[in-house]
Design an enzyme around this catalytic site. Sequence first.
Site, short mmCIF file in Angstrom:
data_model
loop_
_atom_site.label_atom_id
_atom_site.label_comp_id
_atom_site.label_asym_id
_atom_site.label_seq_id
_atom_site.Cartn_x
_atom_site.Cartn_y
_atom_site.Cartn_z
CG HIS A 3 18.03 44.56 74.79
ND1 HIS A 3 18.90 44.35 73.75
CD2 HIS A 3 18.79 44.55 75.92
CE1 HIS A 3 20.13 44.23 74.22
NE2 HIS A 3 20.08 44.34 75.54
CD GLU A 51 15.37 45.68 70.07
OE1 GLU A 51 16.23 45.92 69.21
OE2 GLU A 51 15.55 45.87 71.30
CB CYS A 73 21.61 43.00 69.97
SG CYS A 73 20.46 42.30 71.19
CB CYS A 80 16.62 41.97 70.06
SG CYS A 80 16.79 42.69 71.71
#
Length: 152
Positions: A46, A48, A76, A79
Amino acid sequence: MRLALAEARAAAHGGEIPVGAVAVKDGQVVAAARNRRESAQDPTAHAELIAIQATAQALGAWRLSGVTLFVTLEPCAMCAGALVLARVDRVVFGTRDSKAGAAGSLMNLLQDPRLNHRAEVVEGVLAEECSELLKVFFKRLREGNPKQKQAV
């Protein structure tokens, strides 16, 4: 946030879900990242997490005190958990994620008083642009062409 949006657009052009993240400390960009789950075949790739890793490497520390992370989509749970563990001071996001958001939508891990660190959360920065980018991407995905150049 405009830099995070540029990262998100680059992700979309590569067939990735258009999420971008930029880490800033003392007014300077430390790292910029985009989703890479498809290209890396890594469920944890991801934007992040990639930005957190690059920031830690650039700063030579895992504690990211003083860092603000700008991200186009609400983080999410994975993260948000990493942001708490990294001690990021502030998270600024564009649009909410009603299906997986862990910074206020489904839960708020970033400010959970039971955890040892809480980050300031600012939401809604360039929300319409961030949301539209995702909407266009998923519309094109349903139509069978996720890598099509986007006019957003």
